[in-house]
Design an enzyme around this catalytic site. Structure first.
Site, short mmCIF file in Angstrom:
data_model
loop_
_atom_site.label_atom_id
_atom_site.label_comp_id
_atom_site.label_asym_id
_atom_site.label_seq_id
_atom_site.Cartn_x
_atom_site.Cartn_y
_atom_site.Cartn_z
N ASP A 29 6.23 11.69 -46.17
CA ASP A 29 5.21 12.40 -45.40
C ASP A 29 5.76 12.66 -43.99
O ASP A 29 6.30 11.76 -43.35
CB ASP A 29 3.93 11.55 -45.31
CG ASP A 29 2.73 12.34 -44.81
OD1 ASP A 29 1.74 12.41 -45.54
OD2 ASP A 29 2.80 12.88 -43.68
N ILE A 30 5.61 13.87 -43.53
CA ILE A 30 6.20 14.26 -42.25
C ILE A 30 5.48 13.60 -41.07
O ILE A 30 6.06 13.42 -40.00
CB ILE A 30 6.19 15.81 -42.11
CG1 ILE A 30 7.25 16.29 -41.14
CG2 ILE A 30 4.84 16.36 -41.73
CD1 ILE A 30 8.64 16.21 -41.66
N GLU A 88 -6.42 18.29 -46.53
CA GLU A 88 -5.57 19.27 -45.85
C GLU A 88 -4.82 20.21 -46.81
O GLU A 88 -4.86 21.42 -46.65
CB GLU A 88 -4.55 18.51 -44.98
CG GLU A 88 -3.76 19.36 -44.02
CD GLU A 88 -2.61 18.56 -43.38
OE1 GLU A 88 -1.53 19.14 -43.22
OE2 GLU A 88 -2.81 17.38 -43.06
N HIS A 93 -2.01 15.06 -54.74
CA HIS A 93 -0.93 14.17 -54.29
C HIS A 93 -1.41 12.75 -54.14
O HIS A 93 -2.58 12.50 -53.84
CB HIS A 93 -0.32 14.65 -52.96
CG HIS A 93 -1.29 14.89 -51.86
ND1 HIS A 93 -2.10 16.01 -51.79
CD2 HIS A 93 -1.61 14.15 -50.76
CE1 HIS A 93 -2.85 15.96 -50.70
NE2 HIS A 93 -2.58 14.83 -50.05
N HIS A 95 -0.66 9.28 -51.98
CA HIS A 95 0.00 8.69 -50.81
C HIS A 95 0.47 7.29 -51.19
O HIS A 95 -0.34 6.48 -51.68
CB HIS A 95 -0.97 8.53 -49.64
CG HIS A 95 -1.46 9.81 -49.03
ND1 HIS A 95 -0.89 10.36 -47.91
CD2 HIS A 95 -2.48 10.63 -49.37
CE1 HIS A 95 -1.55 11.47 -47.57
NE2 HIS A 95 -2.53 11.66 -48.45
P1 5GP Z 1 -4.06 15.48 -47.01
O1 5GP Z 1 -4.31 16.66 -47.90
O2 5GP Z 1 -3.72 14.23 -47.77
O3 5GP Z 1 -5.13 15.32 -45.97
O4 5GP Z 1 -2.78 15.79 -46.11
C1 5GP Z 1 -1.55 16.09 -46.66
C2 5GP Z 1 -0.49 15.16 -46.18
O5 5GP Z 1 0.71 15.92 -46.24
C3 5GP Z 1 -0.60 14.65 -44.73
O6 5GP Z 1 -0.40 13.24 -44.71
C4 5GP Z 1 0.46 15.41 -43.98
O7 5GP Z 1 1.07 14.63 -42.96
C5 5GP Z 1 1.45 15.77 -45.06
N1 5GP Z 1 2.10 17.04 -44.83
C6 5GP Z 1 1.51 18.20 -44.46
N2 5GP Z 1 2.43 19.18 -44.32
C7 5GP Z 1 3.63 18.61 -44.63
C8 5GP Z 1 4.96 19.13 -44.68
O8 5GP Z 1 5.23 20.29 -44.41
N3 5GP Z 1 5.93 18.27 -45.04
C9 5GP Z 1 5.66 16.96 -45.36
N4 5GP Z 1 6.70 16.19 -45.70
N5 5GP Z 1 4.44 16.44 -45.31
C10 5GP Z 1 3.42 17.27 -44.95
#
Ligand code: 5GP
Length: 130
Positions: A29-30, A88, A93, A95
């Site tokens: 995760d970035i 987001e 996915h 975690h």
């Molecule tokens: P969620 O949908 O779980 O709220 O967020 C998606 C997750 O993906 C977040 O933890 C965010 O930091 C990660 N994320 C979003 N964009 C990117 C990206 O471009 N690269 C990576 N490696 N992680 C990402």
């Protein structure tokens, strides 16, 4: 329009890759909650985790299990937490988060700032344990 995760899987956006097979992809995760925070995704673009076909959902978790074992063997932590959470990115996915305290699983806490060099090292370390 492909999701950002599909673009990562396709190699159009760089990632710190941990593992890949024909159906799944794992990468750091970035914006990690803790060092080594990894995302595990199906290559098939499906928005909602519980919409995955049962077999794909099971296989995704077995793939995540291998990654979690590798993470636990090289990252100092009490255990690896798993959570399906977030609004987001519309691409299912998991975690995987190395945790030392329960607060490490809190999505309200500030994300860690980790240099690209350190992220590269972490990815290599986890990969070496797979
Ligand atoms: P969620 O949908 O779980 O709220 O967020 C998606 C997750 O993906 C977040 O933890 C965010 O930091 C990660 N994320 C979003 N964009 C990117 C990206 O471009 N690269 C990576 N490696 N992680 C990402």
């Amino acid at each position: 329009m492909p999701t950002i995760f599909s673009k990562i899987i396709a190699g159009e956006i760089p990632s710190y890759k941990i593992a890949e097979n024909d159906r799944f992809y794992a990468f750091l995760d970035i914006n990690p909650l803790s060092p080594g925070h990894t995302l595990v995704v199906p290559k098939q673009e499906i928005d909602k985790y519980f919409d995955l076909e049962p077999e794909l959902l099971s296989e995704l978790n077995l793939f995540a299990q291998k990654v979690a074992h590798a993470m636990r063997s090289v990252i100092p932590c009490q255990r690896i937490g798993q959570i399906v959470f977030g609004l987001e990115v519309p691409h299912a996915h998991i975690h995987l988060i190395p945790i030392r305290t329960e607060a490490d699983m809190s999505f309200t806490k500030a994300r860690e700032q980790i240099s690209s060099e350190k992220m590269k090292e972490l990815a290599e370390l986890i990969r070496s344990a797979l």
